[in-house]
Design a protein around this motif. Structure first.
Motif, short mmCIF file in Angstrom:
data_model
loop_
_atom_site.label_atom_id
_atom_site.label_comp_id
_atom_site.label_asym_id
_atom_site.label_seq_id
_atom_site.Cartn_x
_atom_site.Cartn_y
_atom_site.Cartn_z
N GLU A 57 0.83 -1.21 0.00
CA GLU A 57 0.00 0.00 0.00
C GLU A 57 0.87 1.26 0.00
O GLU A 57 0.58 2.21 -0.73
CB GLU A 57 -0.94 -0.01 1.21
N ASP A 58 1.93 1.26 0.82
CA ASP A 58 2.84 2.41 0.85
C ASP A 58 3.55 2.58 -0.49
O ASP A 58 3.78 3.71 -0.95
CB ASP A 58 3.88 2.26 1.96
N MET A 59 3.88 1.47 -1.14
CA MET A 59 4.55 1.55 -2.43
C MET A 59 3.62 2.16 -3.48
O MET A 59 4.05 3.00 -4.28
CB MET A 59 5.05 0.17 -2.86
N TYR A 60 2.36 1.73 -3.49
CA TYR A 60 1.40 2.34 -4.43
C TYR A 60 1.27 3.84 -4.16
O TYR A 60 1.27 4.65 -5.08
CB TYR A 60 0.01 1.69 -4.30
N GLU A 61 1.14 4.20 -2.89
CA GLU A 61 0.98 5.60 -2.51
C GLU A 61 2.20 6.43 -2.97
O GLU A 61 2.06 7.52 -3.51
CB GLU A 61 0.80 5.69 -1.00
N THR A 62 3.38 5.88 -2.74
CA THR A 62 4.62 6.58 -3.12
C THR A 62 4.75 6.68 -4.63
O THR A 62 5.07 7.75 -5.17
CB THR A 62 5.84 5.85 -2.52
N MET A 63 4.48 5.57 -5.33
CA MET A 63 4.54 5.56 -6.80
C MET A 63 3.58 6.58 -7.39
O MET A 63 3.94 7.35 -8.28
CB MET A 63 4.23 4.15 -7.33
N ASP A 64 2.37 6.63 -6.86
CA ASP A 64 1.38 7.57 -7.37
C ASP A 64 1.78 9.02 -7.10
O ASP A 64 1.67 9.88 -7.97
CB ASP A 64 0.01 7.29 -6.76
N ALA A 65 2.27 9.29 -5.90
CA ALA A 65 2.69 10.65 -5.55
C ALA A 65 3.86 11.11 -6.41
O ALA A 65 4.00 12.29 -6.71
CB ALA A 65 3.06 10.73 -4.07
N ALA A 66 4.69 10.17 -6.85
CA ALA A 66 5.85 10.47 -7.69
C ALA A 66 5.50 10.50 -9.17
O ALA A 66 6.37 10.80 -10.00
CB ALA A 66 6.96 9.44 -7.45
N HIS A 67 4.26 10.15 -9.52
CA HIS A 67 3.84 10.04 -10.92
C HIS A 67 4.69 9.00 -11.64
O HIS A 67 4.99 9.14 -12.82
CB HIS A 67 3.91 11.39 -11.64
N VAL B 258 17.12 8.21 -9.73
CA VAL B 258 18.04 9.11 -10.45
C VAL B 258 17.15 10.26 -10.93
O VAL B 258 16.94 10.45 -12.12
CB VAL B 258 18.74 8.40 -11.62
N PRO B 259 16.58 11.00 -9.98
CA PRO B 259 15.46 11.89 -10.28
C PRO B 259 15.80 13.05 -11.21
O PRO B 259 16.82 13.71 -11.06
CB PRO B 259 15.01 12.39 -8.91
N GLY B 260 14.89 13.26 -12.17
CA GLY B 260 14.99 14.40 -13.07
C GLY B 260 15.83 14.19 -14.31
O GLY B 260 15.94 15.08 -15.15
N THR C 274 11.19 13.07 -1.27
CA THR C 274 9.88 12.59 -0.86
C THR C 274 8.82 13.09 -1.84
O THR C 274 8.54 14.30 -1.88
CB THR C 274 9.55 13.03 0.57
N PRO C 275 8.24 12.19 -2.62
CA PRO C 275 7.18 12.58 -3.56
C PRO C 275 6.01 13.24 -2.84
O PRO C 275 5.61 12.81 -1.77
CB PRO C 275 6.76 11.25 -4.20
N GLY C 276 5.50 14.29 -3.45
CA GLY C 276 4.37 15.00 -2.87
C GLY C 276 4.77 16.02 -1.81
O GLY C 276 3.96 16.82 -1.38
N VAL C 277 6.03 15.97 -1.39
CA VAL C 277 6.55 16.92 -0.40
C VAL C 277 7.61 17.80 -1.06
O VAL C 277 7.53 19.01 -1.06
CB VAL C 277 7.14 16.20 0.83
N ASP C 278 8.62 17.14 -1.63
CA ASP C 278 9.70 17.84 -2.32
C ASP C 278 9.24 18.22 -3.74
O ASP C 278 8.32 17.62 -4.28
CB ASP C 278 10.95 16.98 -2.39
N GLU C 279 9.93 19.18 -4.33
CA GLU C 279 9.63 19.57 -5.70
C GLU C 279 9.79 18.35 -6.61
O GLU C 279 10.73 17.57 -6.46
CB GLU C 279 10.59 20.68 -6.15
N ASP C 280 8.85 18.20 -7.52
CA ASP C 280 8.87 17.05 -8.43
C ASP C 280 10.04 17.20 -9.40
O ASP C 280 10.04 18.11 -10.23
CB ASP C 280 7.55 16.96 -9.19
N PRO C 281 11.03 16.33 -9.33
CA PRO C 281 12.21 16.47 -10.20
C PRO C 281 11.91 16.22 -11.68
O PRO C 281 12.71 16.56 -12.54
CB PRO C 281 13.18 15.42 -9.67
N PHE C 282 10.74 15.63 -11.97
CA PHE C 282 10.37 15.37 -13.36
C PHE C 282 9.39 16.41 -13.90
O PHE C 282 8.96 16.31 -15.04
CB PHE C 282 9.80 13.95 -13.50
N GLY C 283 8.99 17.37 -13.07
CA GLY C 283 8.14 18.45 -13.51
C GLY C 283 6.68 18.09 -13.76
O GLY C 283 6.01 18.74 -14.55
N HIS C 284 6.17 17.07 -13.09
CA HIS C 284 4.75 16.70 -13.26
C HIS C 284 3.86 17.68 -12.57
O HIS C 284 4.17 18.24 -11.57
CB HIS C 284 4.49 15.30 -12.70
#
Length: 190
Positions: free
Chosen positions: A33-43, A102-104, A180-190
């Motif tokens: 469940e945490d993995m789904y939540e993290t994956m979704d928040a990270a797009h 390897v974000p962004g 941290t997805p959803g907290v930090d700036e999205d490195p991929f610009g979503h």
């Protein structure tokens, strides 16, 4: 359910093989469940447990496909059988791959256009399916994480040099880096 920090290249958990999942219990369900939540928040289109610091052999994915496979799922203790990988140079416009660890950044990589995936779901039921095209790429990318490999480890010399320079310029390549997805700036610009 909680979004977990995604570790960045250099964290030891990303660079060693993960352990087989042996307990299909409430802890595993919470992890998934945490993995789904993290994956979704990270797009993201996939997330392997080592990417959130958990050295277990499982990954989640969210990728529409034409292979008759549910577009969202988890694969526990996967085994992949790969089709042939072309020896041609990768096309930077068509085969650029990215990674939450390897974000962004993204670089081109040749992958097999077909894979067979076997393993289990989160309830220990057997899975067996084929994946083609980009869905096959997602399966290979996430599976590599379970063997302690990042896609940048598979790049050809030209793109590998660029990736190593970028990792060095970002100050990565050592333990302690994460986002941290959803907290930090999205490195991929979503």
């Amino acid at each position: 359910m909680a979004v977990r920090p995604v570790v960045i290249t250099g964290n030891p958990v990303l660079h060693r093989p993960a352990a087989k999942v042996t307990a299909f219990d409430d802890d595993l369900q919470s992890l998934v469940e945490d993995m789904y939540e993290t994956m979704d928040a990270a797009h993201g289109v996939g997330l392997a447990a080592p990417q959130i610091g958990v050295a277990l052999r499982l990954f989640t994915y969210a990728f529409p496909n034409d292979d008759g496979v549910p577009p969202r799922g988890v694969v526990v203790n996967p085994v992949l059988t790969l089709g042939k990988i072309s020896q041609e140079a990768p096309d930077p416009d068509e085969e650029a791959e990215g990674c939450l660890s390897v974000p962004g950044h993204s670089w081109p990589l040749k992958r097999a256009e077909w894979v067979r995936v076997t393993g289990q779901d989160a309830e220990a039921r057997p899975l067996d399916f084929e994946a083609t095209g980009w869905f096959a790429r997602v399966m290979q990318h996430e599976y590599d994480h379970l063997d302690g490999k990042l896609y940048v480890d598979r790049l050809n010399d030209k793109w590998g040099r660029k990736a190593r320079r970028a990792v060095k310029a970002e100050g990565w390549g050592r333990d302690g880096r994460f986002w941290t997805p959803g907290v930090d700036e999205d490195p991929f610009g979503h």
